[in-house]
Design a protein around this motif. Structure first.
Motif, short mmCIF file in Angstrom:
data_model
loop_
_atom_site.label_atom_id
_atom_site.label_comp_id
_atom_site.label_asym_id
_atom_site.label_seq_id
_atom_site.Cartn_x
_atom_site.Cartn_y
_atom_site.Cartn_z
N VAL A 43 0.86 -1.19 0.00
CA VAL A 43 0.00 0.00 0.00
C VAL A 43 0.89 1.24 0.00
N LEU A 44 0.62 2.15 -0.94
CA LEU A 44 1.40 3.38 -1.07
C LEU A 44 0.50 4.60 -0.88
N THR A 68 1.23 19.70 -13.05
CA THR A 68 2.58 19.96 -13.52
C THR A 68 3.25 20.95 -12.57
N ASP A 69 4.51 20.64 -12.21
CA ASP A 69 5.29 21.45 -11.27
C ASP A 69 4.89 21.26 -9.81
N ALA A 70 3.87 20.43 -9.54
CA ALA A 70 3.53 20.12 -8.14
C ALA A 70 4.52 19.07 -7.62
N THR A 71 4.72 19.07 -6.33
CA THR A 71 5.62 18.08 -5.74
C THR A 71 4.90 16.76 -5.55
N TYR A 72 5.68 15.69 -5.49
CA TYR A 72 5.13 14.38 -5.13
C TYR A 72 6.05 13.77 -4.08
N ASN A 73 5.45 12.94 -3.22
CA ASN A 73 6.19 12.31 -2.12
C ASN A 73 5.56 10.94 -1.86
N VAL A 74 6.16 9.92 -2.42
CA VAL A 74 5.62 8.56 -2.35
C VAL A 74 6.15 7.85 -1.10
N LYS A 75 5.25 7.23 -0.36
CA LYS A 75 5.62 6.50 0.85
C LYS A 75 4.96 5.13 0.87
N VAL A 76 5.63 4.19 1.53
CA VAL A 76 5.05 2.87 1.79
C VAL A 76 4.35 2.92 3.14
N VAL A 77 3.07 2.56 3.17
CA VAL A 77 2.35 2.51 4.45
C VAL A 77 2.04 1.08 4.88
N ALA A 78 2.18 0.12 3.98
CA ALA A 78 2.02 -1.29 4.33
C ALA A 78 2.78 -2.13 3.32
N SER A 79 3.41 -3.20 3.82
CA SER A 79 4.17 -4.11 2.97
C SER A 79 3.57 -5.51 3.05
N PRO A 80 3.74 -6.34 2.01
CA PRO A 80 3.24 -7.71 2.05
C PRO A 80 3.85 -8.50 3.21
N ASP A 81 3.12 -9.50 3.69
CA ASP A 81 3.61 -10.26 4.84
C ASP A 81 4.74 -11.22 4.50
N ASN A 82 5.10 -11.33 3.22
CA ASN A 82 6.25 -12.17 2.86
C ASN A 82 7.52 -11.34 2.67
N THR A 83 7.47 -10.05 3.09
CA THR A 83 8.66 -9.22 3.03
C THR A 83 9.29 -9.10 4.40
N GLN A 84 10.58 -8.75 4.43
CA GLN A 84 11.35 -8.72 5.67
C GLN A 84 11.60 -7.27 6.11
N PRO A 85 10.89 -6.80 7.16
CA PRO A 85 11.16 -5.44 7.65
C PRO A 85 12.49 -5.38 8.39
N GLY A 89 7.81 -6.12 13.28
CA GLY A 89 6.59 -5.34 13.25
C GLY A 89 6.63 -4.11 12.36
N GLY A 90 7.77 -3.87 11.71
CA GLY A 90 7.90 -2.70 10.85
C GLY A 90 7.15 -2.87 9.54
N THR A 91 7.03 -1.77 8.80
CA THR A 91 6.33 -1.79 7.50
C THR A 91 7.30 -1.61 6.34
N ASP A 92 8.61 -1.62 6.64
CA ASP A 92 9.57 -1.29 5.58
C ASP A 92 10.15 -2.53 4.90
N GLY A 93 9.34 -3.59 4.79
CA GLY A 93 9.76 -4.70 3.94
C GLY A 93 9.89 -4.24 2.50
N CYS A 94 9.14 -3.21 2.16
CA CYS A 94 9.30 -2.53 0.87
C CYS A 94 9.69 -1.08 1.16
N LYS A 95 10.64 -0.56 0.40
CA LYS A 95 11.13 0.80 0.59
C LYS A 95 11.07 1.56 -0.72
N VAL A 96 10.91 2.87 -0.61
CA VAL A 96 10.83 3.74 -1.77
C VAL A 96 12.19 4.36 -2.07
N VAL A 97 12.59 4.33 -3.34
CA VAL A 97 13.80 4.98 -3.81
C VAL A 97 13.38 6.06 -4.82
#
Length: 199
Positions: A43-44, A68-85, A89-97
């Motif tokens: 979930v992003l 156009t010209d507006a800022t964007y800021n993408v964040k992960v708010v939930a990661s799949p349960d097969n990812t490794q935080p 209990g963390g949500t950063d099994g997926c991270k944004v680059v």
């Protein structure tokens, strides 16, 4: 202007169904690529806006457009349960680059990257029977030598949902076969049998 195959695909998809891509007053699509995403649950948000439940795949596009010209800021708010935080209990099994910036492209921003780290589980080879030196087994590119005294060999761990296939690479002067040596990794671990006989 950012040009990529993803940009063209986004533009085409949204031209076919503008409402599905958000419509509204904005004219820039925000999206990018995902690696390691094999199970639903990602979930992003963009600019802390509505939660976007991302379908499993290798690309994504937010349904809401930005100006156009507006800022964007993408964040992960939930990661799949097969990812490794990084912490229990963390949500950063997926991270944004490259998840922040300004929408200067006419059609899309496609440079956001989401990288998911999958949990891995043990693949164990149980060695049965007498065996001589020179015995080697493989699972893909993972290669292990089996010493004459070994009764158990640990292969490199395998991500949940990934396939494995253990095979005998070399068995000089002996007959060795693998039983139940292939399958799909679960969330516990797998054990296969290596059966050897020496004349």
């Amino acid at each position: 202007m950012i040009r990529s195959p993803l940009r063209a695909g986004i533009a085409l998809a949204c031209a076919l169904s503008l409402s599905a891509c958000g419509g509204g007053d904005g004219d820039v699509f925000v999206g990018g690529t995902i690696s390691g995403y094999t199970k639903s649950g990602l979930v992003l948000t963009n600019n802390d806006g509505p939660r976007y439940e991302v379908p499993v795949g290798t690309t994504f596009v937010f349904p809401d457009l930005v100006e156009t010209d507006a800022t964007y800021n993408v964040k992960v708010v939930a990661s799949p349960d097969n990812t490794q935080p990084s912490t229990p209990g963390g949500t950063d099994g997926c991270k944004v680059v490259e998840g922040t910036g300004t929408g200067k492209a006419v059609f899309s921003i496609s440079s956001v990257q989401v990288v998911c780290t999958l949990k891995t589980f043990p693949l164990t080879v149980r060695v049965n029977g007498s065996h001589a030196a020179g015995l080697e087994i493989v699972n893909g590119s993972d290669r292990k030598a089996v010493a004459p005294t070994d009764t158990v060999v640990q292969m490199s761990q395998i991500p949940e949902g990934a396939v494995y296939g253990v095979a005998v690479l070399a068995a000089p002067g002996q007959t060795c076969t693998v039983a139940n040596g292939s399958g799909t990794m679960d969330n516990v671990g797998k054990t296969v049998d290596l059966n050897c006989t020496t004349p």
